[in-house]
Design an enzyme around this catalytic site. Structure first.
Site, PDB file in Angstrom:
ATOM      1  N   ASP A  54      12.978 -11.548  13.588  1.00 15.73           N
ATOM      2  CA  ASP A  54      13.182 -11.009  14.928  1.00 15.73           C
ATOM      3  C   ASP A  54      13.611  -9.545  14.843  1.00 15.73           C
ATOM      4  O   ASP A  54      14.490  -9.182  14.067  1.00 15.73           O
ATOM      5  CB  ASP A  54      14.250 -11.827  15.652  1.00 15.73           C
ATOM      6  CG  ASP A  54      14.499 -11.323  17.058  1.00 15.73           C
ATOM      7  OD1 ASP A  54      13.538 -11.245  17.841  1.00 15.73           O
ATOM      8  OD2 ASP A  54      15.660 -10.969  17.367  1.00 15.73           O
ATOM      9  N   HIS A  83       7.128  -3.882   9.830  1.00 18.25           N
ATOM     10  CA  HIS A  83       6.331  -4.142   8.633  1.00 18.25           C
ATOM     11  C   HIS A  83       7.109  -3.864   7.357  1.00 18.25           C
ATOM     12  O   HIS A  83       6.855  -4.495   6.322  1.00 18.25           O
ATOM     13  CB  HIS A  83       5.066  -3.271   8.674  1.00 18.25           C
ATOM     14  CG  HIS A  83       4.114  -3.501   7.559  1.00 18.25           C
ATOM     15  ND1 HIS A  83       3.358  -4.649   7.439  1.00 18.25           N
ATOM     16  CD2 HIS A  83       3.777  -2.709   6.486  1.00 18.25           C
ATOM     17  CE1 HIS A  83       2.601  -4.575   6.357  1.00 18.25           C
ATOM     18  NE2 HIS A  83       2.841  -3.411   5.765  1.00 18.25           N
ATOM     19  N   TYR A  85       0.844  -1.205   0.000  1.00 17.46           N
ATOM     20  CA  TYR A  85       0.000   0.000   0.000  1.00 17.46           C
ATOM     21  C   TYR A  85       0.877   1.253   0.000  1.00 17.46           C
ATOM     22  O   TYR A  85       1.787   1.385   0.813  1.00 17.46           O
ATOM     23  CB  TYR A  85      -0.894  -0.025   1.232  1.00 17.46           C
ATOM     24  CG  TYR A  85      -1.939   1.044   1.310  1.00 17.46           C
ATOM     25  CD1 TYR A  85      -3.052   1.022   0.479  1.00 17.46           C
ATOM     26  CD2 TYR A  85      -1.832   2.065   2.254  1.00 17.46           C
ATOM     27  CE1 TYR A  85      -4.034   1.994   0.580  1.00 17.46           C
ATOM     28  CE2 TYR A  85      -2.811   3.043   2.369  1.00 17.46           C
ATOM     29  CZ  TYR A  85      -3.907   3.001   1.515  1.00 17.46           C
ATOM     30  OH  TYR A  85      -4.884   3.969   1.612  1.00 17.46           O
ATOM     31  N   ASP A  97       5.836  -5.819  13.756  1.00 24.03           N
ATOM     32  CA  ASP A  97       4.904  -5.265  12.772  1.00 24.03           C
ATOM     33  C   ASP A  97       3.658  -4.743  13.490  1.00 24.03           C
ATOM     34  O   ASP A  97       2.922  -5.513  14.121  1.00 24.03           O
ATOM     35  CB  ASP A  97       4.530  -6.347  11.763  1.00 24.03           C
ATOM     36  CG  ASP A  97       3.790  -5.812  10.550  1.00 24.03           C
ATOM     37  OD1 ASP A  97       3.204  -4.716  10.634  1.00 24.03           O
ATOM     38  OD2 ASP A  97       3.807  -6.490   9.503  1.00 24.03           O
ATOM     39  N   TRP A 130      -0.953  -8.304   4.463  1.00 25.05           N
ATOM     40  CA  TRP A 130      -2.139  -7.684   5.038  1.00 25.05           C
ATOM     41  C   TRP A 130      -3.349  -8.049   4.190  1.00 25.05           C
ATOM     42  O   TRP A 130      -3.332  -7.932   2.969  1.00 25.05           O
ATOM     43  CB  TRP A 130      -1.981  -6.164   5.057  1.00 25.05           C
ATOM     44  CG  TRP A 130      -3.065  -5.408   5.786  1.00 25.05           C
ATOM     45  CD1 TRP A 130      -2.996  -4.923   7.055  1.00 25.05           C
ATOM     46  CD2 TRP A 130      -4.365  -5.036   5.288  1.00 25.05           C
ATOM     47  NE1 TRP A 130      -4.175  -4.272   7.391  1.00 25.05           N
ATOM     48  CE2 TRP A 130      -5.038  -4.336   6.317  1.00 25.05           C
ATOM     49  CE3 TRP A 130      -5.025  -5.240   4.072  1.00 25.05           C
ATOM     50  CZ2 TRP A 130      -6.318  -3.828   6.175  1.00 25.05           C
ATOM     51  CZ3 TRP A 130      -6.315  -4.751   3.929  1.00 25.05           C
ATOM     52  CH2 TRP A 130      -6.954  -4.041   4.961  1.00 25.05           C
ATOM     53  N   SER A 156       2.982  -6.612   2.096  1.00 22.86           N
ATOM     54  CA  SER A 156       1.844  -5.951   2.722  1.00 22.86           C
ATOM     55  C   SER A 156       0.543  -6.270   1.967  1.00 22.86           C
ATOM     56  O   SER A 156       0.162  -7.428   1.866  1.00 22.86           O
ATOM     57  CB  SER A 156       2.103  -4.442   2.809  1.00 22.86           C
ATOM     58  OG  SER A 156       1.126  -3.797   3.591  1.00 22.86           O
ATOM     59  N   MET A 157      -0.137  -5.267   1.404  1.00 20.36           N
ATOM     60  CA  MET A 157      -1.324  -5.568   0.596  1.00 20.36           C
ATOM     61  C   MET A 157      -0.949  -6.377  -0.642  1.00 20.36           C
ATOM     62  O   MET A 157      -1.770  -7.136  -1.164  1.00 20.36           O
ATOM     63  CB  MET A 157      -2.047  -4.282   0.215  1.00 20.36           C
ATOM     64  CG  MET A 157      -2.819  -3.656   1.359  1.00 20.36           C
ATOM     65  SD  MET A 157      -3.965  -2.385   0.760  1.00 20.36           S
ATOM     66  CE  MET A 157      -4.695  -1.853   2.304  1.00 20.36           C
ATOM     67  N   GLU A 185      12.792 -15.170  14.674  1.00 27.42           N
ATOM     68  CA  GLU A 185      12.104 -15.366  15.943  1.00 27.42           C
ATOM     69  C   GLU A 185      11.438 -16.729  16.000  1.00 27.42           C
ATOM     70  O   GLU A 185      11.435 -17.390  17.045  1.00 27.42           O
ATOM     71  CB  GLU A 185      11.051 -14.255  16.125  1.00 27.42           C
ATOM     72  CG  GLU A 185      10.127 -14.411  17.311  1.00 27.42           C
ATOM     73  CD  GLU A 185      10.841 -14.157  18.633  1.00 27.42           C
ATOM     74  OE1 GLU A 185      10.322 -14.618  19.665  1.00 27.42           O
ATOM     75  OE2 GLU A 185      11.928 -13.522  18.631  1.00 27.42           O
TER      76      GLU A 185
END
Length: 300
Positions: free
Chosen positions: A243, A247, A99, A215, A194, A169-170, A292
């Site tokens: 880790d 985002h 985005y 994030d 997302w 993301s998007m 992580e």
């Protein structure tokens, strides 16, 4: 006390034994020649992989590029195509930014993945505000562009049966949407994805989801983790959580993202089992690691 002296072989016996040994060796050679040879992987590209090679900024192939101009791109906002200079056929990958992002935010991935033996397009979306499902359609259009409208140098290098998608993301949400719609894709890699939809139970495409523990835009607890959990265990899948990352980790050069993205594409687009060693059991996690958490449906 008497001592028994070993009996010496006669010349005739020695000749018989030598003849039998030669015959046995010849028979073994005939059997070896008649046994079917194990077929080599026709999609294998590049040298035997090492961790150092996968963590490097570029792979073993030198790369050229060409623009996909917005006015000549049907269904998406144009982009840049990266491809190996070596004349061969390769799998193809389309990558969407997130985005408000542009292709510049994922350009490092385009060049890096291409240098390991793929044809890659990093796209601009029609508008920077496009939602995930729109980005799915645009990723699909970008794959079509490479197959049908790019230069002959690009088209001749693509194996149209080995296609994959990625997105941030998007764009990662769009990657999941397209994977749910196109089971013929060989791999999907959503990066800090997302999407409002949380269930992807119909995804059959081998999927690597990369999340980030810091994030706050697409928190892993409400995005990457439920996305991964909703994909059926019958689908080959993995979840890698970075880790100390945010985002926007996929927007800058990241050796962990680069390494595991390449390994996933090599394993499932190229069917190259030399890369399984990096995915199963996967990276070390915890203290002194950039990862992580790592989960997967190994073995694959």
């Amino acid at each position: 006390m008497s001592v028994t002296t070993p009996r010496r072989r006669t010349p005739l016996l020695s000749r018989v034994l030598r003849t039998a040994a030669v015959a046995a060796t010849a028979a073994a050679s005939v059997l070896a020649l008649s046994a079917p040879a194990q077929a080599a992987n026709p999609y294998e590209r590049g040298p035997n992989p090492t961790q150092a090679l996968l963590e490097a900024r570029s792979g073993p192939f030198s790369v050229s590029s060409e623009r996909a101009w917005r006015l000549g791109s049907d269904g998406f906002g144009g982009g840049t195509i990266y491809y190996p200079r070596e004349n061969n056929t390769y799998g193809a990958v389309a990558i969407s930014p997130g985005y408000t992002g542009t292709q510049a935010s994922v350009a490092w991935l385009g060049e890096r993945i291409a240098s390991h033996g793929f044809v890659v397009i990093t796209i601009d979306t029609n508008t920077t505000l496009d939602q995930p499902d729109s980005r799915a359609r645009q990723l699909d259009a970008a794959l079509d562009h490479m197959l049908n409208d790019a230069s002959s140098a690009v088209r001749s290098r693509i194996d149209r049966n080995r296609l994959a998608v990625m997105g941030h993301s998007m764009g990662g949400g769009g990657t999941l949407r397209l994977a749910s719609q196109r089971p013929d894709l060989k791999a999907a890699i959503p990066l800090t994805p997302w999407h409002l939809n949380k269930s992807w139970s119909n995804v059959q495409v081998p999927t690597l989801i990369i999340g980030a523990d810091l994030d706050t835009i697409a928190p892993v607890l409400t995005h990457a983790e439920p996305f991964y959990n909703s994909i059926p265990t019958s689908t080959r899948k993995a979840y890698l959580e970075l880790d100390g990352a945010t985002h926007f980790a996929p927007n800058i050069t990241n050796s962990t993202i680069g390494m595991y993205s390449v390994a996933w594409l090599k394993r499932f687009v190229d069917e190259d089992t030399r890369y399984t060693q990096f995915l199963c059991p996967g990276p070390r996690t915890g203290l002194f690691s950039d990862v992580e958490e790592y989960r997967s449906t190994c073995p694959f």
